[in-house]
Design an enzyme around this catalytic site. Sequence first.
Site, mmCIF file in Angstrom:
data_model
loop_
_atom_site.group_PDB
_atom_site.id
_atom_site.type_symbol
_atom_site.label_atom_id
_atom_site.label_comp_id
_atom_site.label_asym_id
_atom_site.label_seq_id
_atom_site.Cartn_x
_atom_site.Cartn_y
_atom_site.Cartn_z
ATOM 1 N N ASP A 163 0.834 -1.204 0.000
ATOM 2 C CA ASP A 163 0.000 0.000 0.000
ATOM 3 C C ASP A 163 0.870 1.256 0.000
ATOM 4 O OD1 ASP A 163 -2.707 1.210 0.260
ATOM 5 O OD2 ASP A 163 -1.886 1.955 2.130
ATOM 6 N N ASP A 174 -25.865 15.301 -17.374
ATOM 7 C CA ASP A 174 -26.642 14.192 -17.914
ATOM 8 C C ASP A 174 -27.674 14.766 -18.888
ATOM 9 O OD1 ASP A 174 -26.994 11.049 -16.763
ATOM 10 O OD2 ASP A 174 -28.655 11.802 -17.960
ATOM 11 N N SER A 214 -15.857 -1.007 -17.701
ATOM 12 C CA SER A 214 -15.313 -2.255 -17.149
ATOM 13 C C SER A 214 -15.013 -3.279 -18.235
ATOM 14 C CB SER A 214 -16.293 -2.855 -16.131
ATOM 15 O OG SER A 214 -17.563 -3.025 -16.728
ATOM 16 N N HIS A 247 -11.414 3.163 -14.247
ATOM 17 C CA HIS A 247 -12.425 2.175 -13.865
ATOM 18 C C HIS A 247 -12.650 2.193 -12.358
ATOM 19 C CE1 HIS A 247 -13.579 -2.364 -13.483
ATOM 20 N NE2 HIS A 247 -14.637 -1.578 -13.414
ATOM 21 N N ASN A 273 -11.156 -7.567 -13.917
ATOM 22 C CA ASN A 273 -12.173 -8.431 -14.537
ATOM 23 C C ASN A 273 -11.549 -9.562 -15.345
ATOM 24 O OD1 ASN A 273 -14.532 -7.344 -13.506
ATOM 25 N ND2 ASN A 273 -14.619 -5.742 -15.053
ATOM 26 N N TYR A 330 -7.983 -4.917 -2.979
ATOM 27 C CA TYR A 330 -8.843 -3.734 -2.986
ATOM 28 C C TYR A 330 -10.005 -3.825 -3.977
ATOM 29 C CZ TYR A 330 -5.639 -0.992 -0.054
ATOM 30 O OH TYR A 330 -4.886 -0.508 0.981
#
Length: 723
Positions: A296, A344, A430, A451, A501, A661
């Site tokens: 870390d 938005d 992702s 991400h 992922n 994490y």
Amino acid sequence: MIYQADTLQVKEIQDGIAELSFCSPKSVNKLDLATLESLDKALDALTSHQGLKGLMLTSDKDAFIVGADITEFLGLFAKTDAELDQWLQFANSIFNKLEDLPVPTISVLKGHTLGGGCECVLATDMRIGDKTTSIGLPETKLGIMPGFGGCVRLPRVIGADSAMEIITQGKACRADEALKIGLLDAVVETDALYESALQTLTSAINEKIDWQARRKQKTSPLTLSKLESMMSFTMAKGLVAQVAGPHYPAPMTAVITIEEGARFARNEALDIERKYFVKLAKSEEAKALVGLFLNDQYIKGIAKKAAKSASKDTERAAVLGAGIMGGGIAYQSALKGVPVLMKDIAQPSLDLGMTEASKLLNKRLAQGRIDGFKMAGILASITPSLHYAGIENSDVIVEAVVENPKVKATVLSEVESHVGEDTVITSNTSTIPINLLAQSLKRPENFCGMHFFNPVHRMPLVEIIRGEKTSDETINRVVAYAAKMGKSPIVVNDCPGFFVNRVLFPYFGGFSMLLRDGADFTKVDKVMERKFGWPMGPAYLLDVVGIDTAHHAQAVMAEGFPERMGKQGRDAIDALFEANKYGQKNGNGFYSYTIDKKGKPKKTFTEDILPVLADVCADKQEFDEQTIIQRMMIPMINEVVLCLQEGIIATPQEADMALVYGLGFPPFRGGVFRYLDSVGIAEFVEMAKQHADLGAMYHVPQMLIDMAAKGESFYGAQQQGSI
């Protein structure tokens, strides 16, 4: 001057009163090996100093002492049991020497007084602090426990129950709490701290304060009746077993240490503490947890370098796409002092984003972490908008619209036309390749992936994805911005799934194959949670992620890595997706979900899942725990190693932190590379070979085969301080 060294000095400040000041040339004071040796010599000098009447311990820093030097820990822990025991005897002799000075002693505290720093001041007769003081013993979070007398002195100063709470939770007390439980004797204004300490010490010298009685209490056995002792320690063990569980032995070991030492005087109790400290220090859990702390620090060091290298700081940001994710990103940015424009195309989405930010701030308000004035200021620094007006003032843009490549490409191209040439644009995606999205931009060098993980406010990891044309300046600025947001940024190169992922889906692949071969998914979940230590088993995790999300991502991964992740026919994820069982989001997945009294989803197993799985699962087969763990973990471990081998991620340190994490990889195992070192690379290679017939996911990367042949490890001598 009575004594002077690099990190501390002792001088007489008035008739008979000496001041020992910790004054490291570095930014903080630590009780490293050199400082301990200097403290030993300083105390010898004080012992022989004529006319000594009292001693004050002070610090020239905003924090008194932040603890021992953790970079030295792994080197110490690598010593033999006998060598470590001998070193601890030496260290404890120093604090005994401080405690046994023939004059009253007082510690003058401000800021953090943690770990070894706390143990040091426990050896003095009195402790006074200001409102900034934070004092505690966080060692159990590193898989160890206090080893400089903390398990002996703290219970004798504040009582066994309070001491066990602080030590087992690795807790630091604020000044008011420390005063209430007797850990501090007084809390005064910072301006009056030094003078108040001097007056208190003078009162002790003049026998108006019975400092000798305080000292006797610390060096005598604990005053607990048999009934009190039984109740205290039985209750503490029950609570610790419930909270810490079997994978984190340090809290329970600390309770046992305090219990066994309670009936002995100081020196015998210290022998007991030393025995148990050595046992913990030699454990794999301590090695893993200390290693994670050092990793870390390594990640934080990279972020600091990035901030120094960046040509400009991020003073204003923008988020495109509101809703829960956009609102979470906007909240996190505003919370950490970076105003944000949230844009938005739909008012309801903006309302949802602002509601999300407001909800998170209200939680902090209820917890007493912010006041109403601060909350209003943070909320006011989020500007919701249906238009691009004002976006040109943003230094960094985070695009967080729907996960659709065409929509993202359109939005990215559009926003680029509204901002300056040095504005950095990022995409929170992702599954969509950064190189693909970069094609929609005129300035791809100013673009990268960013991400975030859901929920944004809780998940510490942010993957920063470098595209082929991304500049170093862009990476530096985005890493610095993520760190400013309070996140742990880790840079990875672009590939399907990026890092997290990409390595998660072979794990899910291993799960699908186990079910195909007749494994019970509830047993797999139990084994991976209770035995391996994941916070959720794979079936439960898929339900939380969303079966529809996993189904889409699985298709992306199969296309990107057909040899390992391509599928032969339907699997359990396909079956649930086709049955509209999407997991928690619609109440049905592998498990069924109801909302409990606290508004949280509660899972239960119901047999209506069995017909859904029937045509993708073989008849029920029993698998032992080791087989389940091996079949689940080998594909993930192989993919993690391939990511390092291919340069997708730069170092084992960054990979291990991303896993802990981003995925909740069990911290006590330290990450995949620490786990491989613990198991042994050659042993892992042999274990994986036994499952090679299951397919390419189980085939060991060349890097591991080569390292096994050479007897190498990933961490090796790294993180071992020079002793």
